[in-house]
Design an enzyme around this catalytic site. Structure first.
Site, PDB file in Angstrom:
ATOM      1  CD  GLU B  92       7.954  -5.176  -8.579  1.00  0.00           C
ATOM      2  OE1 GLU B  92       6.928  -4.892  -9.521  1.00  0.00           O
ATOM      3  OE2 GLU B  92       7.446  -5.932  -7.838  1.00  0.00           O
ATOM      4  CG  HIS B 192      -7.391  -4.396   8.747  1.00  0.00           C
ATOM      5  ND1 HIS B 192      -7.355  -4.098   7.547  1.00  0.00           N
ATOM      6  CD2 HIS B 192      -6.130  -4.530   9.372  1.00  0.00           C
ATOM      7  CE1 HIS B 192      -5.887  -3.869   7.403  1.00  0.00           C
ATOM      8  NE2 HIS B 192      -5.312  -4.053   8.471  1.00  0.00           N
ATOM      9  NE  ARG B 205       0.021  -3.538   8.128  1.00  0.00           N
ATOM     10  CZ  ARG B 205      -1.239  -3.769   8.127  1.00  0.00           C
ATOM     11  NH1 ARG B 205      -2.011  -4.813   8.328  1.00  0.00           N
ATOM     12  NH2 ARG B 205      -2.130  -2.836   7.284  1.00  0.00           N
ATOM     13  CG  ASP B 214       2.450  10.488  -3.187  1.00  0.00           C
ATOM     14  OD1 ASP B 214       2.008  10.920  -4.380  1.00  0.00           O
ATOM     15  OD2 ASP B 214       3.710  10.567  -2.924  1.00  0.00           O
TER      16      ASP B 214
END
Lengths: 272, 272, 272, 272, 272
Positions: B92, B192, B205, B214
């Site tokens: 990153e 999905h 997950r 947020d």
């Protein structure tokens, strides 16, 4: 500090214009909190801050005095403004705390914030977001236009635990929204109001109007102690057609815990 | 350090409100990790950090003590929060590491992060992203609404090597998604779920809900040891209609390797 | 430096997990460059860097040793990763150089970059962009699915001067692209491939897949000595329908000149 | 400075590759300005810079020598590149000046900019934008394709006062534009050219192609002494259908006054 | 300071070109404020600034002299430019103050701003936004094209209290707007003008044209003492079809209080 005080005082007088008389020391009345928080025509300034790295290079003795210095500024302006403080560190990347300032005169809010920024704590705070707005009387869900909803809206009050959390969320509508007729917008706002009634008991809400004053149309402000209920409230607003007209909703959503300004300053003054 | 500790302690008590009793030292029970990671109503705070350049100007002796100081903070809050740590340097640009903090009370998560930031390592860490959410019970693919898929979903468990990689990916849906009916959204979520079943064995997950809390609707979190499988899993989710409703998917995608917090601090404390 | 080396070594062992044996010093084989650059399942990390202003405050003697220190790190990891370096100063605002790292194991790439960042040069480099991906076997223009184009594609090799310029261009497709059927995407990719055949002789190309791993679907990488031809190649890809499905193409486009890593370090270490 | 010079020289040789012979000192010819400014296949690098705050902490004596040092670098590269300089302070927030560098070889432009950045002035300049492109022969309004407009376009020359102002404006077209047929694009470009003819006398113009080389398709460059005429010229281009295909037009628009590079350095070296 | 002055003077002469004669000292006339504020063809430069943290590290004695130094620069340029100053701290995150500079010649405005930035106060001010434009005669609501509205528009003058607040709001129209016919745009501007008539008495307004000069088409500038009226004025402009053609409206909206430049410098020079 007396020279600084004198300079600041003269600035305040200058900014406050015609109402300068009210500035004169401890004889004047503090702002009535309950009244200013419900009155229309009130100026509200929200600003988020991040503590500069350099602050923690000051000796801890210097940092210890920070809260007193800030409180003196709050006290000096108490006949013109009220100040609320929130701790955002841990929840937000772009801020450590935010302030909400109310004043009947925008220049008085600025005068306070100028003085605040001139304190050691304020000087070591970088402003990362600033939004301003004014309060207005209810626009749509009034006794006249939507009597039933108005009754529901005003008939329930907050009954939860003392709220520990606050949220500041700007909202901007696109041109399509503003080009609806008044009737169409009233209808959308009724659809907006209905699902929110269920949360009147555990989420407090306040609205500021910002069109032209800032890059948002509204600042929505919430207090709650129940984050799950708050999440569900906002979800219910996501699920109505009005949401399609939003071009900004959040960005940022600012979450903080509610504290006294002294607590905020003291908490953020700790560090090696 | 005792004065700082005292100050921090008082803040914690203050923040933790009614549950302050639980704060009292080593007698209290550590949070049950397995339980908090599966319970609904849990607060999750993800924050990414970049080490400040100034950190490497400290003597290596000072940096060597950093991990112990952080571990003491983790230990102090162990009856309220659990903390996971990830190394992102090399993957990153905007961060060197990230933390995932779980707590039953958001204020307790904040109290930990305030203390963490007051350590030498935390003080030399700039927060570059912060996302918060809460866990909820399954919404769509439940035993009632979608029994077959629910069975498949809950019937397979992770069977790969211990995962070395983690991903944090925020997801936000547009107004069109939220204005679908519950039935339509259930149908999309079934579509999905189907292609993801194949990856239950090698990609773990976890989901957090953030609407209103947020600038995202969800925080999706993954652990895997098989980057190719993970790439294929996400591709399978790109290829379904639900993807058309995403207005944010990533931005950032944060990839890290899974470590103990001490390893993260020690690794990032090396430098000339 | 021995303590640092020891610390880093232990981290590497930790990160590399099961393959830690291969780490043991000079007995191990360097990575086969030709093989890793053509194999599927390889991890590729692209990162761009900007030299910090502070670097030029170091004595020129200190800066002179920078390349050796970096080369020692490259050598230490040579059995796990290969590293390519590019000079972007003069072409890019956000970077001075970029690195391309290949490894069979993502954690090994990270281990190298952690060590690189701990050198004096790495420490004085701010990461400004980081993209990761994995290589895969050809997806669309295979012998089976598109035999004629596959023949053309694999039948011509680069025949220009040694390329001096490299480009790194991320590409992200929208939901509409991924929701096409496999057949539709194959057809689009055939239309994509046809106009590029003319440039096989003077522009080299390599593809990395990033869906889920980063905020892009692909990282496209090019080497050429003919900027006019490269401009025409990309124009030919702008002129086909596939372009309408791109939601990110570039942003950034990173252009650099190809150098040894020692040249990059030495060139950027000059300054008064 | 001799060691630095030697290092830089070796880098230049390295970068310049086959044409290294031309590098050999004062015997070589300076680049022919008139020719390079009209030739196709020329590389153009635009870069904007902001002076670092630290520069003004240097003694004024040190700053006084800055221009000579920069001019020595310009002189050293004069057989490979030409450099134009512009003062943007007062007009732009993100820059104080910008440079336009032309070279037949992109690596030669980079070699100059590397040397420039290694001067005291360059080192104290932060690059804030960098765009590169190449020149090409006319694409659409040629003698063959559009004879009448070509005649008009090439028949009028600039006749105003010496231009004091320059503008650098990047332009990027969307996929819809590039997917038009050549004939459709020719038609649009004829519509584009017609209203601009009226301004040939008071606005000079030059075009660079950047597709694939940078995050723009074109860099448009203008010189004028008449800001009102320039405003009207750009308005006339806003009012044609081609504008609907622009996905980037400006962002930034960079406005500067035209100066010698020595004037730019000297002007920006003043300060207390 | 004499050497600096000499250097700056020579720059001014250079920039001012043919009109250099007017530069010669106190014999020349100051710019006529009323005239330049109403004339077409005038250059307007808006720039917002944030005080650097380092400024407050200067001794308070040094900061006390800041205003005099700035006033000397204003005085030096008074025959070429007029300068207005505004305090934004408390209202804006990205600035503490902004300047509005008018000059008949853009180079004269730049010359002033170069000198301003070379003062101690200017040097410690980071420019955070800069927008330039020129004034023009009325375009749409003229005596000829729209006689009734023109009469209304020019028949009412500001009659409120001395305005204490100013707003700077950039506006950019999309290609769809500019591709309307002149008649269509006239019609939209009539619809635009009608609801604004009611606010002529309490909101002053001035318009600058920026197409091609900057990343906006217009800079709209307002002065008022009535924030509620201003909010309603902008709302009335949100509610008309023209709003659908805006691709930028604000971003930023800059709000400030109106002050003399000396007041702005003095106020922002206070701090511990």
């Amino acid at each position: 500090m007396s020279k600084i005080t004198a300079t600041i005082l003269s600035i305040c007088l200058l900014l406050a214009g015609g109402s300068a008389m009210a500035q004169q020391g401890s004889m004047s009345e503090p702002v009535d909190r309950a009244k200013i928080l419900t009155a229309p025509g009130v100026f509200g300034a929200f600003s988020t801050y991040k503590i500069r790295y350099e602050y923690y290079k000051l000796s801890s003795a210097e940092r210890k005095g920070a809260a007193d210095e800030v409180m003196a500024v709050v006290d000096k302006h108490k006949d013109k403004v009220i100040v609320d403080a929130y701790l955002t560190r841990g929840f937000e990347a772009k801020s450590d705390y935010f302030l909400r300032v109310h004043a009947y005169d925008a220049a008085a809010a600025q005068a306070f914030l100028l003085d605040f920024r001139a304190t050691r704590f304020g000087m070591n705070s970088g402003v990362t977001e600033s939004l301003v707005g004014i309060t207005k009387a209810l626009n749509y869900i009034t006794k006249d236009k939507s009597p039933d909803l108005n009754k529901d809206l005003t008939g329930t009050t907050y009954s939860g635990d003392a709220p520990r959390f606050a949220f500041m969320i700007p909202v901007k509508k696109g041109a399509e929204w503003w080009n609806l007729t008044d009737e169409q917008r009233l209808k959308e706002m009724e659809t907006h109001t209905l699902p929110t009634l269920a949360y009147l008991g555990n989420v407090k809400r306040k609205l500021y109007h910002s069109t032209g004053l800032d890059d948002t149309d509204f600042i929505t402000y919430f207090e709650t102690n129940d984050l799950g209920a708050f999440n569900n409230l906002v979800l219910s607003l996501a699920k109505i057609p009005e949401n399609k007209y939003n071009v900004r909703w959040g960005n940022p959503v600012v979450m903080g815990t509610i504290h006294s300004i002294a607590e905020v300053v003291n908490t953020l003054s700790v560090g090696q």
